[in-house]
Motif scaffolding. Structure first.
Motif, short mmCIF file in Angstrom:
data_model
loop_
_atom_site.label_atom_id
_atom_site.label_comp_id
_atom_site.label_asym_id
_atom_site.label_seq_id
_atom_site.Cartn_x
_atom_site.Cartn_y
_atom_site.Cartn_z
N GLY A 1 0.91 -1.18 0.02
CA GLY A 1 -0.21 0.00 -0.04
C GLY A 1 0.76 1.17 0.06
N SER A 2 2.40 1.06 -0.15
CA SER A 2 3.03 2.22 -0.19
C SER A 2 3.89 2.00 -1.39
N LEU A 3 4.18 3.49 -1.95
CA LEU A 3 5.29 3.28 -3.18
C LEU A 3 6.74 3.25 -2.83
N ARG A 4 7.08 3.40 -1.48
CA ARG A 4 8.49 3.47 -1.12
C ARG A 4 8.60 2.68 0.47
N GLU A 5 9.76 2.33 0.89
CA GLU A 5 9.90 1.86 2.00
C GLU A 5 9.92 2.82 3.14
N SER A 6 10.09 2.57 4.22
CA SER A 6 10.34 3.63 5.45
C SER A 6 11.66 4.43 5.05
N ALA A 7 11.78 5.37 5.71
CA ALA A 7 12.95 6.32 5.49
C ALA A 7 14.04 5.86 6.48
N GLU A 8 13.52 4.83 7.50
CA GLU A 8 14.56 4.12 8.28
C GLU A 8 15.17 3.00 7.57
N ALA A 9 14.14 2.41 6.87
CA ALA A 9 14.61 1.29 6.09
C ALA A 9 15.43 1.67 4.94
N ARG A 10 15.36 2.64 4.40
CA ARG A 10 16.15 3.28 3.31
C ARG A 10 17.60 3.43 3.65
N ARG A 11 17.47 4.05 4.86
CA ARG A 11 18.81 4.27 5.39
C ARG A 11 19.61 3.34 6.01
N LEU A 12 19.10 2.32 6.55
CA LEU A 12 19.81 0.95 6.85
C LEU A 12 20.26 0.34 5.73
N TRP A 13 19.19 0.11 4.61
CA TRP A 13 19.91 -0.58 3.29
C TRP A 13 20.85 0.23 2.57
N ALA A 14 20.69 1.50 2.78
CA ALA A 14 21.94 2.26 1.89
C ALA A 14 23.27 2.19 2.71
N GLU A 15 23.19 1.99 4.01
CA GLU A 15 24.54 1.99 4.62
C GLU A 15 24.98 0.70 4.26
N HIS A 16 24.25 -0.44 4.38
CA HIS A 16 24.53 -1.72 4.05
C HIS A 16 25.22 -1.92 2.64
N GLY A 17 24.36 -1.18 1.59
CA GLY A 17 24.89 -1.31 0.28
C GLY A 17 26.14 -0.65 0.12
N ARG A 18 26.58 -0.01 0.93
CA ARG A 18 27.88 0.89 0.49
C ARG A 18 29.01 -0.16 0.74
N GLY A 19 28.75 -1.51 1.32
CA GLY A 19 29.85 -2.45 1.69
C GLY A 19 29.73 -3.77 0.81
N ASP A 20 28.47 -3.64 -0.24
CA ASP A 20 28.42 -4.71 -1.01
C ASP A 20 28.99 -4.52 -2.46
N THR A 21 29.35 -5.75 -3.00
CA THR A 21 29.89 -5.67 -4.44
C THR A 21 29.17 -7.28 -5.04
N TYR A 22 28.69 -6.80 -6.35
CA TYR A 22 27.74 -7.62 -7.12
C TYR A 22 28.43 -8.50 -8.20
#
Length: 230
Positions: free
Chosen positions: A169-190
């Motif tokens: 029912g929402s177009l975007r995840e919560s601000a807190e989720a976006r923050r945590l995923w962005a922090e985690h993603g900085r250390g990821d490579t694919y």
């Protein structure tokens, strides 16, 4: 392989506390993965099970599901949400150290986990864990640095927004989720898709490798009844 084990554990311990309602792109492909499995399967391993969403879906057709995850908080949430399912078991475990048992499972699943691990070595371990005739299913993230991948990403964005809206029912995840995923993603490579295909050709001959729209690829492989030589 990218961030350190301790950093990954720390990141997912925090992400686990976000609570329900945080739909992600992996969930969009759960039905696709389940469709690649037999209607009834024996013992099953879910490596990197997170909060157990896919483990619980596997439990609807598996004799027993063992979910392994590095994050204690993820395992706590998985156990809480799986109360009443007597064929699901969760354990805290580091895939780099956990001794994957050989020829023990009819199905091995891994979602958004392999990019944290040595890719070829882990694929070989998962293949070895299967009984002859068993199925390996993998869903993970793909490198998006190329022009083609960036173009596909532009197409994927509105699709992902619509899928999230239908699910939550929402177009975007919560601000807190976006923050945590962005922090985690900085250390990821694919990995690049061509590298995934090359590795699978060496280790999992005959595997179906597919690139999906929402920044993902999948691997589906059935272990020959004669086994596979290392």
């Amino acid at each position: 392989m990218s961030a350190t084990t301790s950093q990954v554990r720390h990141d997912f311990d925090r992400i686990a506390l976000l609570g329900r309602g945080e739909w992600d792109h992996n969930a969009y492909y759960h039905a696709y993965l389940l469709d690649r499995l037999p209607a009834a399967i024996g013992p099953t391993l879910d490596l990197g099970c997170g909060t157990g969403e896919f483990s619980r879906q596997l439990a609807s057709r598996a004799e027993h599901v063992l979910g392994i995850d590095l994050s204690p908080n993820m395992i706590d949430v998985a156990r809480s949400r799986s109360a009443g399912l007597d064929n699901v078991e969760y354990r805290i475990g580091d895939a780099l150290e956990w001794p994957v048992p050989t020829q023990s499972f009819d199905c091995v699943a891994s979602i958004a986990t392999l990019h944290h691990l040595p890719f070829a070595e882990t694929l070989q371990d998962l293949a070895d864990a299967l009984r002859p005739g068993g199925t390996l299913i993998v869903l993970d993230l793909i490198d998006d640095a190329s022009l083609v991948e960036r173009c596909l990403g532009a197409i994927a964005l509105p699709v992902a927004r619509w899928a999230r809206f239908r699910a939550t029912g929402s177009l975007r995840e919560s601000a807190e989720a976006r923050r945590l995923w962005a922090e985690h993603g900085r250390g990821d490579t694919y990995p690049r898709l061509k590298d995934v295909r090359r590795t699978c050709a060496d280790i999992l001959p005959g595997a179906e490798v597919r690139r999906h729209l929402l920044w993902r690829y999948s691997i589906v492989w059935r272990k020959p009844h004669g086994g596979v030589a290392r």
